[in-house]
Structure formats: C-alpha cells, structure tokens
Design an enzyme around this catalytic site. Structure first.
Site, short mmCIF file in Angstrom:
data_model
loop_
_atom_site.label_atom_id
_atom_site.label_comp_id
_atom_site.label_asym_id
_atom_site.label_seq_id
_atom_site.Cartn_x
_atom_site.Cartn_y
_atom_site.Cartn_z
CG HIS A 361 -2.14 -0.86 1.03
ND1 HIS A 361 -3.29 -0.44 0.44
CD2 HIS A 361 -2.33 -2.15 1.35
CE1 HIS A 361 -4.17 -1.43 0.41
NE2 HIS A 361 -3.60 -2.49 0.94
CE LYS A 552 -5.86 14.37 0.06
NZ LYS A 552 -5.87 13.18 -0.77
NE ARG A 553 -4.10 10.17 10.00
CZ ARG A 553 -3.91 9.22 10.91
NH1 ARG A 553 -4.79 8.22 11.03
NH2 ARG A 553 -2.89 9.25 11.73
CE LYS A 558 -2.54 10.93 2.90
NZ LYS A 558 -3.33 10.40 1.78
CB THR A 660 -9.88 5.70 -1.95
OG1 THR A 660 -9.53 5.97 -0.60
CG2 THR A 660 -9.28 4.38 -2.40
CE LYS A 664 -13.33 7.52 0.10
NZ LYS A 664 -12.66 7.78 1.39
C1 LIG Z 1 -11.40 7.78 1.73
C2 LIG Z 1 -10.94 8.10 3.08
C3 LIG Z 1 -9.58 8.28 3.31
C4 LIG Z 1 -8.53 8.21 2.22
O1 LIG Z 1 -8.38 9.49 1.65
P1 LIG Z 1 -7.14 9.82 0.68
O2 LIG Z 1 -7.49 11.17 0.15
O3 LIG Z 1 -7.15 8.78 -0.39
O4 LIG Z 1 -5.94 9.82 1.51
C5 LIG Z 1 -9.17 8.59 4.59
N1 LIG Z 1 -10.05 8.71 5.60
C6 LIG Z 1 -11.37 8.54 5.40
C7 LIG Z 1 -12.30 8.70 6.54
C8 LIG Z 1 -11.86 8.22 4.14
O5 LIG Z 1 -13.17 8.07 3.96
#
Ligand SMILES: *Cc1c(COP(=O)(O)O)cnc(C)c1O
Length: 819
Positions: A361, A552-553, A558, A660, A664
C-alpha cells in the site's frame, strides 16, 4: 426467498407495518423500554436490531450454501477496518430504507436523527482501513464467499478536538453503550502462545512456556447490495485464559491476581494511530501475531469440518494480506502445519506458498515494517527459526549465474544485516505469496522498478496491479441522495451495482435541463453543508463560493502545506489589490495527524492560525475563508464530499500509492486539482484532460531532482514571492497571543529541512493552476458540464471492479448463491 422489485426478499416482513412492529418489539423485549420513555438512542438500537434480523436470515442461508458446496473462500486479513456507521448502508443493501423511513415517521421519528445516534466504528486510520470496508461491501454484493479477519479494538482511532488551533486527542470509547451489530461467539475462542522457548528434547523443536492468551471472536455480518449473500467480518478480542487467580487473591495478592488479566486484555486495547509509519513496538507485533494466529486456527478448523486432510487447502483457501501488517501469517501457517499437524517442511511450504496474496500500500520507506531480531526472538522464538529456514531456502534458490548475485542476496534477504539485525516483513510477504500487487498503475510500476525490483528480477510473474476502488453504495447512494435520485431519474436504478452505467450520463453534459438539475443538486448540498458547519462549529460559508476541499490524513507527502502556501499567496494578493477579480472561495481542510508526528500537528496549527486571521479580516473575508473541520472520519467525509467543487489531490508525485478520496470527490462532481500521482493518473485518463487540472513535477522528474541535488534554500533565497510568504508565516502576524516560533517548524522544514516533498518546487505550477481553476469557474455552464463528465466517467473506480479483478486474476474465486 425470491427477488421481487429487483430486491432479494426473505421471510422476514419488509412492509412498513412489519418493520414498525419489529422495532417496537425490540424496544420492549430486547431493551425493556416503552415508547413513551424511549430516547433517540433506544430507537436507534431497536432499529438496528430490526435490521440485523433481516441480515441474520440471509447469513444463515449463505453459510449453509457455502458449506454444502465446499466452496473456495477468501480470507481477508487486515489490521484495520474503517467501517463508520452501518445502519444507513445496511438498510440500503437490504432494500428496506424507504419502508424503514415510513415506519419511523409513523412512530414520530426522523430517520436522519436516528442515524446520527450510531457510534462510528473507527477501527482504521485512513485509506487502507476504508478500502478494507469498501471491499467487504463489494465481496458480498458480488456474492463471493469471504471472511474478513481483524482485531476488535476496544478503542478505535482517537477523536480529534481542535483547541486554540491545536489538535487534541481523546480516546474513542466506541463500545461504551453496546453495539447491536456484534455477535459474540465464545465457543469459537482460540488460545494462542507468546514468549516462552523451544524445547529441543523432543524429536523436533516444540514451542513451550511463555504466556497463553484467549482470543474471542466478535462477528459483524456484512450484507451486499441487492444480494442474498451475507459475509462475516470476524474481529478478535483478547482475554486472559485465567479468568481470575483466586489463589493469589486469597494470599492477599490482589494486584498479582489482576496483572495477568491486564496484560492479556491490553493486546486488543487500542488501534495504533500511525498512518504510513511503523512504530516497532512489541505490543504492535503481538497484536499482529495474536489476530493472525487466532484467524489461521479458525480457518483450519472450518476447513477440516469440510475436508479430511490438508491436501486441498490451497484450492479452498486464499488468504489476502492487506499490507505487511499480517505478514507473520506466513511463518505462523508454516508453524501450524509443521508443529501441530506434523507435515514435512517441503509439504508445508508447498501448501503455504500457494495460499497467500499480498497487496503493498505504500512506497514510503518509513512504512516498511522491520522487527529487531532480539525482540522477535523473545516474543516468537519458534517463528524466528522458521523465518531463518525460509530465508536459507530463498537465498539458496537464487540462480548462481544471476548478475550481481551478492547484492541481490543482500536485498532480498528476510534479514537485514544491521546492528541489531532486523526481520523484514515485506520481504517475508513477497517470498511467501504467490501474488503481489500495487494499488494503481503507477504504484505497481514503481514497485517493480524500484522498491521490489530485486524480487521482480526473481519472480516477474508474481507481480500484478489492481487499482483501488470505492463502494458507490456509501459514496454516492447513501451520502448524496439528491444526486443519486437525479441519476436514477435519467438512467434507471441499475447503476449502484454496475457503476459503469454512469457512462450513459455523458450526453447529458450538454443538456441544459439536466445541467440545471445537476447544478441545483450541488447547490443544495453546499447549502446543507454550510448549515451543518454553522450549527456545529459556527463556521461562515458562503454557499455561492467555490468549495475547495482537502480531506485526508495530515502528512507531509500529501502536502497540506502546499495548499496553505497558496492560501497565503491569495491572501497577500487580495490585500495588495482589494478589487482583485477572483470568485469567492472557501477552503475546507480536514484530517487527523498521528499523535507523535509533530510536524503534521504543526501544519494543523498553521492552517488554523492563517484561517483565523483571514476569516476575521473584513478586507478579504467576503472572498476568502479557510476552515479546518475537526475530527475527519467516514461520516464527515460523507457530508463534505457531496458539497465539494474542487478536490485537492496534490501529493508529491510518486508518493501516494493510489488515493481513494480522489475517486469519491470526482464521482460526486468535484474537479480534481492534482499531481500525476497514484490513481489521479487513471482519473485523468477516464475524465479527459479538459476535465481535470493537472500540475507539477512528474514522478520521474522528482526522482531526477532528488538525485541531482535539490536545494529548497536556493529557491527560498532567489524567489521573492516564496521568500515573502515564508517570512510572513514566521513573522508573528498569524500566531496571535503565542510566540511566532510556534509556526517555525513548518517554515524550517521547507528551508533548512530541505523540503523533502518538493513543496517549493511545485509552488508556482500549483498557483498557476489555481488561477486557471478560478478562470474556469467563472464560466459556470462549462464548469457544470465538466462536473457532470466527472460523475459520468468514474464508473470504473467502483470497488466492485477492483474485487472482480482480484477474484478473477488473483484469488480464482467463484460466486456462491444460497439456493
Ligand atoms: C477515503 C478516506 C480516506 C482516504 O483518503 P485519501 O485522500 O485517499 O488519503 C481517509 N479517511 C477517510 C475517513 C476516508 O473516507
């Protein structure tokens, strides 16, 4: 069991009246409450119990069919499952959402308020854990026989408060008031061993002594969308094998009596809040081993109920390793076959090496798990021997005539020859698995070219790619009902289980009537989010503004600080020119920082400090707002995403394995501002270059720049704007009552720290692209068409497609339907 109205029906009554009766009966008989004294929380529990009744019926039918057909099953091993709230999704899967809404209205209740009562199940850090949850949903939807295995953490990911702009963590006591979804099965408990030593006095080595720990399974039933199949997520909770040491207690040793219990229960106590870094703590290794050992014994128990010996094991069992966290399973299954089932080494290895598939990952080196040999030897002495033996055979089998053989041996060895020596879990995962995959096209290529290149030389055929996906049931159907209804109106209701049907929306990108409706949906979602954030945090969002989100985190790679630098630059330009012609913009940023990651926490502080200043500056706050939304999780994501106009996916190229969140947001009609990284590249291919904003250095250019010597200090010294912005951030203008030094770490990491993620190198390209975003938003009709094309082009990113690829290319799995 029939399929009526396109939905599977079981004997349980699904009429609004039947559902109402079931809710009332659970309120009375399960909770001992009467309707006149029931709280909203009581109603949520009763509604969930009603829902669970429907799921249980299907589970029993599913399991009966799987057993009768002796099916091959997938066993998904993951240390994280970021499930969020289940009621809404489960009602959608079962096709009883509308009936339940009606039943609750009849009882004077609002279903949305009931949903909000459910504690979130936050047994994950971010993308990896959420992916596991989306995969479970897709596995049941596609009717594949599967079990998820993991840990039943008593405390999930911490709750994040923002106090004075700082992240403050609170424990997540999610099970405090009980969880109606879980089925505890103490009869299927397992006992595992830790520590101890090897007894050489037998004919073969035997692991003895140490501590024994009890693992108790907690089952979550996972229904699929419009599917008769219900699979199981089995989470292990650790308990002491000695319930209570009465003898010690009677001797007066109360603390002695509870110490044993405390240790055992600490194993499943808390999820480690680290994302993309490893902590190398003993308890973490024990967590991994505990859940893996319990799960493998459970799998073998189930297999031997259906088969008389282990010969067919690999044709009926495939175990998927979600990252290296459960990689110890390879050594543990060897140990079980060798020591508990008395198979020979070669037979054991033949079986084991056909069972495992591994997904990597991340390319981040700090995420690669390595355990010191002395620690490993103390906790799992027998496994260390087995790993040494696997390693010997791995190295002996490297062809003698291969180029640079010694170097290759050093690279692929399961042991790193440092002081102390380290066990490399990724190498174990690769050498024990028949399949290895990355999670986007770019990431899988980089695995072969860089991180795992030596293994690629040895086993080129083991390497695959499966690009990640998201479940449209949560990320569109449940979280964006307005857009879902509009889509269904136009293309029918088949899309939630066949997302590529969204393609049929493409012609509507030029249809004025559809565009108006699509835009109205986005506007309503923005109004709703504005109201929610006003109510919850007193944020002031102009619903006419561009909603620009980065959720995101928090991590340097990032690059939330690149976003921040651009916000500062906009602020400067607005101050310099109050008539600057930009469309109003709201920047929403959300995400948790690992509690020990000081720089990430400082980035949160900096965003809040700059945001506070801007939001309270009447010279600019009609055009610019910056808010940090606290406690990012699955629920807040589902509220923010439907309202987004711009999706920030600005990681340093080559660092984000897939992402991901990018999927979304694009699915919900946000336009991506992104680098050529992870799945952004595949999103670009799907939506076309006119419908996405790509900027910045490519992975190859980043690689060259870092080898040729990148000097961020030179940029700082020679680039007046960058110098101005960084000096401004340090000036004290943003730190309010605190010394300016509280923001220094962010600035210093970009100058003296060498800017390891190339923020300054990409700044101007990013700024230029943001100008382009502003320009394009002004042509609203064009923008709406582009947003529609994003929704219409994202069908391929369904997790159903990912799971279909795993099932056919890697797992060799067939669907199994209850008769
Ligand atoms: C989808 C999701 C992530 C992943 O987000 P990235 O932008 O791909 O890092 C992290 N936390 C939550 C709660 C999510 O729903």
């Amino acid at each position: 069991m029939t399929s009526r109205n396109g939905f599977w029906r079981f004997a349980t009554d699904t009429s609004p009246e039947g559902i109402r009766e079931s809710i009332l009966s659970h309120l009375r008989l399960s909770l001992a409450r009467s309707p006149d004294t029931a709280t909203t929380f009581d109603w949520w529990i009763s509604t969930a119990m009603m829902c669970q009744d429907h799921i249980v019926d299907r589970f029993l039918a599913t399991y009966r069919a799987q057993k009768a057909e002796k099916v091959k099953r997938l066993y998904f091993f993951s240390l994280e499952y970021f499930l969020g709230r289940l009621l809404h999704q489960n009602l959608i899967s079962l096709g009883i959402l509308e009936q339940t809404k009606k039943a609750l209205i009849g009882l004077g209740l609002d279903i949305d308020q009931i949903f909000e009562e459910e504690p979130q199940i936050g047994l994950g850090n971010g993308g990896l854990g959420r992916l596991a949850a989306c995969f479970l949903d897709s596995l049941s939807t596609l009717r594949y026989p599967a079990f998820g295995y993991g840990l039943h953490y008593e405390f999930g990911l911490f709750h994040q408060d923002i106090i004075n702009g700082y992240q403050v963590e609170r424990p997540d006591d999610w099970t405090r008031f009980g969880v109606p979804w879980e089925i505890i099965r103490p009869r299927y408990s397992q006992v595992i061993r830790l520590y101890g030593n090897i007894d050489w006095n037998k004919q073969k080595p035997v692991w003895v002594g140490g501590k024994e720990i009890l693992g108790v399974p907690y089952d979550y039933l996972i229904p699929g969308y419009n599917s008769p199949v219900v699979n199981v997520l089995r989470l292990w909770r650790s308990k002491s094998t000695v319930e209570f040491d009465l003898e010690a207690f009677n001797r007066g040793g109360y603390f002695e009596a509870v110490a044993e219990k405390n240790f055992s229960e600490s194993i499943s106590k808390v999820l480690y809040p680290n994302d993309k870094t490893e902590i190398g703590r003993e308890l973490r290794l024990i967590q991994q081993y505990f859940f893996v050992s319990c799960s493998l014994h459970d799998i073998i128990r189930r297999f031997l109920k259906e088969h008389s010996n282990l010969d067919d094991f690999p044709s009926k069992v495939v175990i998927h390793l979600n990252d290296t966290h459960p990689a110890i399973a390879i050594a543990e299954l060897m140990r079980i076959f060798l020591d508990e089932h008395n198979l020979s080494w070669s037979k054991s290895w033949e079986l084991v090496s056909q069972c495992f598939a591994y997904t990597n990952h991340t390319l981040m080196p700090e995420a690669l798990e390595k355990w010191s040999v002395p620690l490993f030897e103390r906790v799992l002495p027998r496994h260390l021997q087995i790993i040494y033996e696997i390693n010997k055979q791995l190295l002996d089998n490297i062809p003698l005539n291969i180029q640079e053989r010694d170097k290759l041996i050093r690279q692929v060895s399961l042991i790193e020859e440092t002081q102390p020596k380290l066990v490399r879990m990724a190498n174990l995962a690769i050498c024990g698995s028949y399949s290895i995959n990355g999670v986007s096209a770019l990431h899988s290529e980089l695995l072969k070219k860089e991180l795992f290149h030596p293994f690629y030389i040895l086993y080129p055929k083991k390497f695959h790619n499966v690009t990640n996906g998201i479940t449209p049931r949560l990320w569109l159907l449940a979280s964006n009902p307005r857009l879902s209804n509009l889509i269904t109106e136009v293309i029918g209701d088949g899309w939630p289980s066949d997302l590529e049907q969204l393609d049929a929306l493409k012609p509507y990108a030029q249809d004025p009537a559809f565009k108006e409706k699509y835009n109205l949906v986005k506007q309503c979602n923005k109004d709703e989010l504005s109201n929610l954030l006003k109510k919850k945090y007193n944020f002031v969002l102009d619903p006419e503004a561009i909603f620009d989100v980065q959720i995101k985190r928090i991590h340097e790679y990032k690059r939330q600080h690149l976003n921040l630098l651009h916000i500062l630059s906009l602020y400067r330009r607005l101050l310099d020119n109050p008539n600057l012609d930009i469309h109003p913009r709201v920047f929403l940023i959300a995400g948790k920082a690992a509690p020990g990651y000081d720089l990430a926490k400082c980035i949160i502080k900096a965003i809040n400090a700059v945001g506070y200043k801007i939001n309270n500056d009447p010279r600019v706050n009609k055009k610019l707002r910056v808010y940090f939304v606290p406690n990012y999780g699955v629920w807040s994501a589902s509220k923010i995403i439907p309202a987004a106009d711009v999706s920030e996916q600005i990681s340093t190229a080559g660092k984000e394995a897939s992402g991901t969140g990018n999927m979304k947001l694009a699915l919900n009609g946000a336009l991506t501002v992104g680098t050529m990284d992870g799945a952004n590249i595949e999103i670009l291919e799907a939506v076309g270059e006119r419908n996405i904003f790509i900027f910045g250095l490519r992975a190859e250019e980043i690689r060259k720049l870092s080898t040729s010597g990148y000097s961020s200090r030179k940029i700082y010294e020679s680039d007046p704007e960058i110098k101005y912005l960084l000096d401004w951030l340090k000036s004290g203008e943003f730190s309010q009552n605190e010394p300016p030094s509280v923001l220094y770490p962010v600035v210093h990491s970009l100058i003296d720290g060498g800017d390891p993620f190339f923020v300054l190198a990409d700044f101007h390209a990013y700024k230029q692209t943001q100008l382009e975003v502003d320009q394009q938003y002004k042509d609203r009709q064009m923008w709406i068409s582009k947003a529609i094309l994003n929704t219409a082009s994202l069908g391929w990113f369904s997790s159903d497609r990912s799971i279909q690829q795993y099932a056919t290319n890697i797992w060799d799995l067939s669907p199994c339907l209850p008769k």
